[in-house]
Scaffold this motif. Structure first.
Motif, PDB file in Angstrom:
ATOM      1  N   UNK A 179       4.395   0.631   5.997  1.00 15.58           N
ATOM      2  CA  UNK A 179       5.554   1.007   6.810  1.00 15.58           C
ATOM      3  C   UNK A 179       6.840   0.730   6.039  1.00 15.58           C
ATOM      4  N   UNK A 180       7.888   1.405   6.433  1.00  7.96           N
ATOM      5  CA  UNK A 180       9.200   1.158   5.836  1.00  7.96           C
ATOM      6  C   UNK A 180       9.674  -0.258   6.155  1.00  7.96           C
ATOM      7  N   UNK A 181       9.291  -0.778   7.319  1.00  8.00           N
ATOM      8  CA  UNK A 181       9.667  -2.138   7.689  1.00  8.00           C
ATOM      9  C   UNK A 181       9.038  -3.135   6.713  1.00  8.00           C
ATOM     10  N   UNK A 182       7.769  -2.927   6.358  1.00  7.39           N
ATOM     11  CA  UNK A 182       7.120  -3.793   5.377  1.00  7.39           C
ATOM     12  C   UNK A 182       7.807  -3.682   4.023  1.00  7.39           C
ATOM     13  N   UNK A 183       8.077  -2.470   3.599  1.00  5.91           N
ATOM     14  CA  UNK A 183       8.724  -2.279   2.295  1.00  5.91           C
ATOM     15  C   UNK A 183      10.078  -2.984   2.230  1.00  5.91           C
ATOM     16  N   UNK A 184      10.828  -2.901   3.300  1.00  4.93           N
ATOM     17  CA  UNK A 184      12.122  -3.578   3.347  1.00  4.93           C
ATOM     18  C   UNK A 184      11.934  -5.096   3.340  1.00  4.93           C
ATOM     19  N   UNK A 185      10.937  -5.566   4.078  1.00  4.79           N
ATOM     20  CA  UNK A 185      10.710  -7.016   4.194  1.00  4.79           C
ATOM     21  C   UNK A 185      10.343  -7.653   2.854  1.00  4.79           C
ATOM     22  N   UNK A 186       9.608  -6.942   1.997  1.00  3.01           N
ATOM     23  CA  UNK A 186       9.134  -7.538   0.745  1.00  3.01           C
ATOM     24  C   UNK A 186       9.832  -6.968  -0.487  1.00  3.01           C
ATOM     25  N   UNK A 187      11.015  -6.431  -0.299  1.00  6.45           N
ATOM     26  CA  UNK A 187      11.717  -5.794  -1.416  1.00  6.45           C
ATOM     27  C   UNK A 187      12.076  -6.778  -2.531  1.00  6.45           C
ATOM     28  N   UNK A 188      12.057  -8.078  -2.255  1.00  5.23           N
ATOM     29  CA  UNK A 188      12.373  -9.070  -3.285  1.00  5.23           C
ATOM     30  C   UNK A 188      11.227  -9.254  -4.280  1.00  5.23           C
ATOM     31  N   UNK A 189      10.041  -8.768  -3.937  1.00  8.36           N
ATOM     32  CA  UNK A 189       8.876  -8.927  -4.805  1.00  8.36           C
ATOM     33  C   UNK A 189       8.701  -7.696  -5.692  1.00  8.36           C
ATOM     34  N   UNK A 190       8.102  -7.855  -6.868  1.00  7.57           N
ATOM     35  CA  UNK A 190       7.931  -6.733  -7.811  1.00  7.57           C
ATOM     36  C   UNK A 190       6.726  -5.858  -7.453  1.00  7.57           C
ATOM     37  N   UNK A 191       6.831  -5.103  -6.373  1.00 11.14           N
ATOM     38  CA  UNK A 191       5.695  -4.352  -5.827  1.00 11.14           C
ATOM     39  C   UNK A 191       5.587  -2.953  -6.411  1.00 11.14           C
ATOM     40  N   UNK A 192       4.365  -2.570  -6.708  1.00 12.65           N
ATOM     41  CA  UNK A 192       4.004  -1.205  -7.111  1.00 12.65           C
ATOM     42  C   UNK A 192       3.188  -0.635  -5.953  1.00 12.65           C
ATOM     43  N   UNK A 193       3.750   0.328  -5.227  1.00  9.52           N
ATOM     44  CA  UNK A 193       3.076   0.890  -4.052  1.00  9.52           C
ATOM     45  C   UNK A 193       2.134   2.014  -4.468  1.00  9.52           C
ATOM     46  N   UNK A 194       0.964   2.036  -3.825  1.00 13.87           N
ATOM     47  CA  UNK A 194      -0.021   3.088  -4.064  1.00 13.87           C
ATOM     48  C   UNK A 194      -0.493   3.623  -2.711  1.00 13.87           C
ATOM     49  N   UNK A 195      -0.358   4.933  -2.502  1.00  7.84           N
ATOM     50  CA  UNK A 195      -0.770   5.554  -1.248  1.00  7.84           C
ATOM     51  C   UNK A 195      -2.238   5.939  -1.256  1.00  7.84           C
ATOM     52  N   UNK A 196      -2.760   6.183  -0.068  1.00  5.64           N
ATOM     53  CA  UNK A 196      -4.167   6.589   0.089  1.00  5.64           C
ATOM     54  C   UNK A 196      -4.390   7.998  -0.452  1.00  5.64           C
ATOM     55  N   UNK A 197      -5.491   8.180  -1.179  1.00  8.14           N
ATOM     56  CA  UNK A 197      -5.901   9.543  -1.552  1.00  8.14           C
ATOM     57  C   UNK A 197      -7.396   9.759  -1.367  1.00  8.14           C
ATOM     58  N   UNK A 198      -8.127   8.738  -0.967  1.00  9.35           N
ATOM     59  CA  UNK A 198      -9.556   8.894  -0.731  1.00  9.35           C
ATOM     60  C   UNK A 198     -10.223   7.569  -0.506  1.00  9.35           C
ATOM     61  N   UNK A 199     -11.442   7.611   0.003  1.00  6.84           N
ATOM     62  CA  UNK A 199     -12.208   6.401   0.273  1.00  6.84           C
ATOM     63  C   UNK A 199     -11.813   5.766   1.585  1.00  6.84           C
ATOM     64  N   UNK A 200     -12.251   4.532   1.801  1.00  8.84           N
ATOM     65  CA  UNK A 200     -11.924   3.837   3.035  1.00  8.84           C
ATOM     66  C   UNK A 200     -11.965   2.339   2.816  1.00  8.84           C
ATOM     67  N   UNK A 201     -11.323   1.612   3.728  1.00  6.99           N
ATOM     68  CA  UNK A 201     -11.262   0.159   3.704  1.00  6.99           C
ATOM     69  C   UNK A 201     -11.942  -0.356   4.959  1.00  6.99           C
ATOM     70  N   UNK A 202     -12.852  -1.290   4.796  1.00  4.95           N
ATOM     71  CA  UNK A 202     -13.487  -1.907   5.969  1.00  4.95           C
ATOM     72  C   UNK A 202     -12.688  -3.081   6.447  1.00  4.95           C
TER      73      UNK A 202
END
Length: 132
Positions: free
Chosen positions: A109-132
Motif C-alpha cells: 500500500x502507499x501507506x506502507x511505502x510512506x511509513x518506511x520511506x526512511x529505509x533503503x527499500x527495493x519494491x517488487x510487485x507480483x507477477x506470478x506464483x503465490x504466498x502461503x
C-alpha cells in the motif's frame, strides 16, 4: 491454498514479504547474534500475531544474515515496523547489523511505502506464483 493461488493469479494478494540481507557488524559473534535473535523472536511471537513467517538465516562464516518476514497485509507490516521502532529491539538491531539489501515483494500500500520511506527499500510487485 487455492484462494492464495487465485489471489496470486489475479494479482490481488494482500500479502507482503520482506527479504533483508545484512552484514553482522564487527565485534559481534554468531553467539551474540543467536542470543539477540532468540529475544527478538519471542518479542515478535508475543506481540505480532499477523507476522506469520519470521526467519533468520546465517552464512557459514557467521558474517551475513538473511531475514525473511511475511505479513498478511501492508497494515500488518506497518504494525510490525511500529513495534520495532518503538520497542526495545531497534537500538541493538541497528548496532548489530548493516543492511545490504531490503526487498519488499507484493502489492504494497502507499501507506506502507510512506511509513518506511526512511529505509533503503527495493519494491517488487507480483507477477506470478503465490504466498502461503
Amino acid at each position: 491454498k487455492e484462494m492464495n493461488a487465485k489471489d496470486a493469479a489475479n494479482n490481488t494478494s494482500p500479502k507482503v514479504v520482506a527479504n533483508i540481507d545484512m552484514t553482522v557488524n564487527p565485534g559481534y559473534s554468531s553467539e551474540n547474534v543467536k542470543e539477540f535473535l532468540e529475544k527478538l523472536n519471542k518479542f515478535i511471537r508475543t506481540n505480532e500475531p499477523n507476522t506469520y513467517d519470521y526467519s533468520y538465516f546465517i552464512s557459514e562464516d557467521g558474517k551475513r544474515i538473511t531475514l525473511i518476514e511475511k505479513f498478511r497485509t501492508s497494515e500488518d507490516f506497518i504494525f510490525h515496523v511500529d513495534n520495532f521502532e518503538n520497542g526495545p529491539n531497534i537500538a541493538p538491531f541497528m548496532k548489530m547489523f548493516t543492511f545490504n539489501s531490503f526487498v519488499i515483494a507484493g502489492n504494497t500500500s502507499e501507506v506502507l511505502r510512506e511509513r518506511i520511506k526512511a529505509y533503503p527499500v527495493d519494491y517488487r510487485g507480483n507477477i506470478g506464483g503465490w504466498i502461503y
